[in-house]
Design a protein around this motif. Structure first.
Motif, PDB file in Angstrom:
ATOM      1  N   ALA A  55       0.702  -1.365  -0.049  1.00 32.01           N
ATOM      2  CA  ALA A  55       0.051  -0.002  -0.038  1.00 32.01           C
ATOM      3  C   ALA A  55       0.901   1.285  -0.088  1.00 32.01           C
ATOM      4  CB  ALA A  55      -0.934   0.150   1.159  1.00 32.01           C
ATOM      5  N   VAL A  56       0.176   2.431  -0.721  1.00 35.11           N
ATOM      6  CA  VAL A  56       1.019   3.650  -0.878  1.00 35.11           C
ATOM      7  C   VAL A  56       0.711   4.314   0.453  1.00 35.11           C
ATOM      8  CG1 VAL A  56       1.294   5.642  -2.254  1.00 35.11           C
ATOM      9  CG2 VAL A  56       0.956   3.702  -3.375  1.00 35.11           C
ATOM     10  N   ASP A  57       1.464   4.970   1.060  1.00 31.78           N
ATOM     11  CA  ASP A  57       1.282   5.859   2.470  1.00 31.78           C
ATOM     12  C   ASP A  57       0.835   7.282   2.003  1.00 31.78           C
ATOM     13  OD1 ASP A  57       1.190   6.516   4.790  1.00 31.78           O
ATOM     14  OD2 ASP A  57       3.356   6.957   5.139  1.00 31.78           O
ATOM     15  N   ALA A  58      -0.582   7.031   1.516  1.00 35.50           N
ATOM     16  CA  ALA A  58      -1.083   8.512   1.368  1.00 35.50           C
ATOM     17  C   ALA A  58      -2.587   8.242   1.415  1.00 35.50           C
ATOM     18  CB  ALA A  58      -0.712   8.739  -0.243  1.00 35.50           C
ATOM     19  N   GLU A  59      -3.358   9.730   1.569  1.00 39.37           N
ATOM     20  CA  GLU A  59      -4.795   9.381   1.891  1.00 39.37           C
ATOM     21  C   GLU A  59      -5.515   9.157   0.616  1.00 39.37           C
ATOM     22  OE1 GLU A  59      -6.601  10.039   4.730  1.00 39.37           O
ATOM     23  OE2 GLU A  59      -4.552   9.934   5.746  1.00 39.37           O
ATOM     24  N   PRO A  60      -6.670   8.458   0.618  1.00 40.91           N
ATOM     25  CA  PRO A  60      -7.421   8.229  -0.596  1.00 40.91           C
ATOM     26  C   PRO A  60      -7.829   9.655  -1.135  1.00 40.91           C
ATOM     27  CG  PRO A  60      -8.090   6.784   1.235  1.00 40.91           C
ATOM     28  CD  PRO A  60      -7.246   7.896   1.762  1.00 40.91           C
ATOM     29  N   GLY A  61      -7.631   9.928  -2.574  1.00 43.82           N
ATOM     30  CA  GLY A  61      -8.179  11.003  -3.343  1.00 43.82           C
ATOM     31  C   GLY A  61      -6.668  11.649  -3.555  1.00 43.82           C
ATOM     32  N   SER A  62      -5.620  11.177  -3.094  1.00 39.49           N
ATOM     33  CA  SER A  62      -4.319  12.045  -3.559  1.00 39.49           C
ATOM     34  C   SER A  62      -4.027  11.525  -4.958  1.00 39.49           C
ATOM     35  CB  SER A  62      -3.289  11.369  -2.575  1.00 39.49           C
ATOM     36  OG  SER A  62      -3.286  11.576  -1.299  1.00 39.49           O
ATOM     37  N   GLU A  63      -3.647  12.675  -5.591  1.00 39.67           N
ATOM     38  CA  GLU A  63      -3.038  12.548  -7.018  1.00 39.67           C
ATOM     39  C   GLU A  63      -1.758  12.010  -6.809  1.00 39.67           C
ATOM     40  OE1 GLU A  63      -4.631  13.544  -9.915  1.00 39.67           O
ATOM     41  OE2 GLU A  63      -6.377  13.783  -8.712  1.00 39.67           O
ATOM     42  N   LEU A  64      -1.498  11.295  -8.075  1.00 39.64           N
ATOM     43  CA  LEU A  64      -0.013  10.444  -8.037  1.00 39.64           C
ATOM     44  C   LEU A  64       0.305  10.194  -9.203  1.00 39.64           C
ATOM     45  CD1 LEU A  64      -0.948   7.403  -8.720  1.00 39.64           C
ATOM     46  CD2 LEU A  64      -1.380   7.222  -6.530  1.00 39.64           C
ATOM     47  N   THR A  65       1.774   9.983  -9.622  1.00 39.70           N
ATOM     48  CA  THR A  65       2.410   9.733 -10.843  1.00 39.70           C
ATOM     49  C   THR A  65       2.613   8.154 -10.782  1.00 39.70           C
ATOM     50  OG1 THR A  65       3.123  11.990 -11.097  1.00 39.70           O
ATOM     51  CG2 THR A  65       4.185  10.505 -12.497  1.00 39.70           C
ATOM     52  N   ILE A  66       2.296   7.528 -12.074  1.00 43.43           N
ATOM     53  CA  ILE A  66       2.718   6.090 -12.036  1.00 43.43           C
ATOM     54  C   ILE A  66       3.895   6.218 -13.000  1.00 43.43           C
ATOM     55  CG2 ILE A  66       1.928   3.914 -12.791  1.00 43.43           C
ATOM     56  CD1 ILE A  66      -0.990   5.170 -12.099  1.00 43.43           C
ATOM     57  N   ARG A  67       5.213   5.374 -12.617  1.00 46.26           N
ATOM     58  CA  ARG A  67       6.250   5.520 -13.498  1.00 46.26           C
ATOM     59  C   ARG A  67       7.029   4.187 -13.754  1.00 46.26           C
ATOM     60  NH1 ARG A  67      11.802   8.014 -12.563  1.00 46.26           N
ATOM     61  NH2 ARG A  67      12.672   7.742 -14.587  1.00 46.26           N
ATOM     62  N   HIS A  68       7.034   3.635 -14.890  1.00 41.24           N
ATOM     63  CA  HIS A  68       7.817   2.694 -15.206  1.00 41.24           C
ATOM     64  C   HIS A  68       9.233   2.775 -15.530  1.00 41.24           C
ATOM     65  CE1 HIS A  68       8.955  -1.082 -17.245  1.00 41.24           C
ATOM     66  NE2 HIS A  68       8.507  -1.687 -16.348  1.00 41.24           N
ATOM     67  N   THR A  69      10.107   2.779 -14.682  1.00 43.59           N
ATOM     68  CA  THR A  69      11.282   3.340 -15.106  1.00 43.59           C
ATOM     69  C   THR A  69      12.118   2.997 -16.286  1.00 43.59           C
ATOM     70  OG1 THR A  69      12.497   1.819 -13.494  1.00 43.59           O
ATOM     71  CG2 THR A  69      11.960   4.043 -12.702  1.00 43.59           C
ATOM     72  N   GLU A  70      11.995   1.734 -16.734  1.00 43.80           N
ATOM     73  CA  GLU A  70      12.627   1.027 -17.735  1.00 43.80           C
ATOM     74  C   GLU A  70      12.165   1.576 -19.160  1.00 43.80           C
ATOM     75  OE1 GLU A  70      12.863  -3.411 -17.795  1.00 43.80           O
ATOM     76  OE2 GLU A  70      13.243  -3.261 -15.640  1.00 43.80           O
TER      77      GLU A  70
END
Length: 117
Positions: A55-70
């Motif tokens: 789980a990501v340590d953040a509140e529901p509703g938080s905006e985030l960026t998903i990144r695949h580094t390769e």
């Protein structure tokens, strides 16, 4: 063309609870929320979003960026919720989500076919 992609990724019927069919995958991703990067593994993916472990340590509703580094893949989303198994993320764009869903599943299949994996 979008309707063909959505059909190919398996949209569920309106009678089902979920709008999009989920596919089990295992792929590493980096999720950045509130300026903090988290290393995660995708547990499953759909055109609407994905499930991450841990789980990501953040509140529901938080905006985030998903990144695949390769590959350099970057996509924005929103944290829907956390539980003991992980986080549920919605993509901000259904069209981008459809492309990412197909892409992540193809990467998972390729990795599964490699010798020794």
């Amino acid at each position: 063309m979008l309707s063909a992609i959505l059909k190919a990724i398996g949209l569920s019927s309106r009678d089902e609870r979920r709008e999009f069919e989920r596919y089990p995958v295992t792929s590493p991703l980096e999720v950045t929320v509130n300026g903090v990067a988290h290393k995660c593994i995708v547990d499953n993916v759909s055109a609407g979003g994905l499930r991450l472990e841990p789980a990501v340590d953040a509140e529901p509703g938080s905006e985030l960026t998903i990144r695949h580094t390769e590959s350099g893949l970057n996509l924005t989303g929103r944290l829907i919720g956390n539980d003991s198994k992980g986080s549920r993320i919605n993509f901000n764009s259904a069209e981008a989500g459809a492309v990412v869903s197909v892409w992540v599943r193809m990467m998972h299949e390729q990795q599964s076919e490699e010798p020794g994996v």
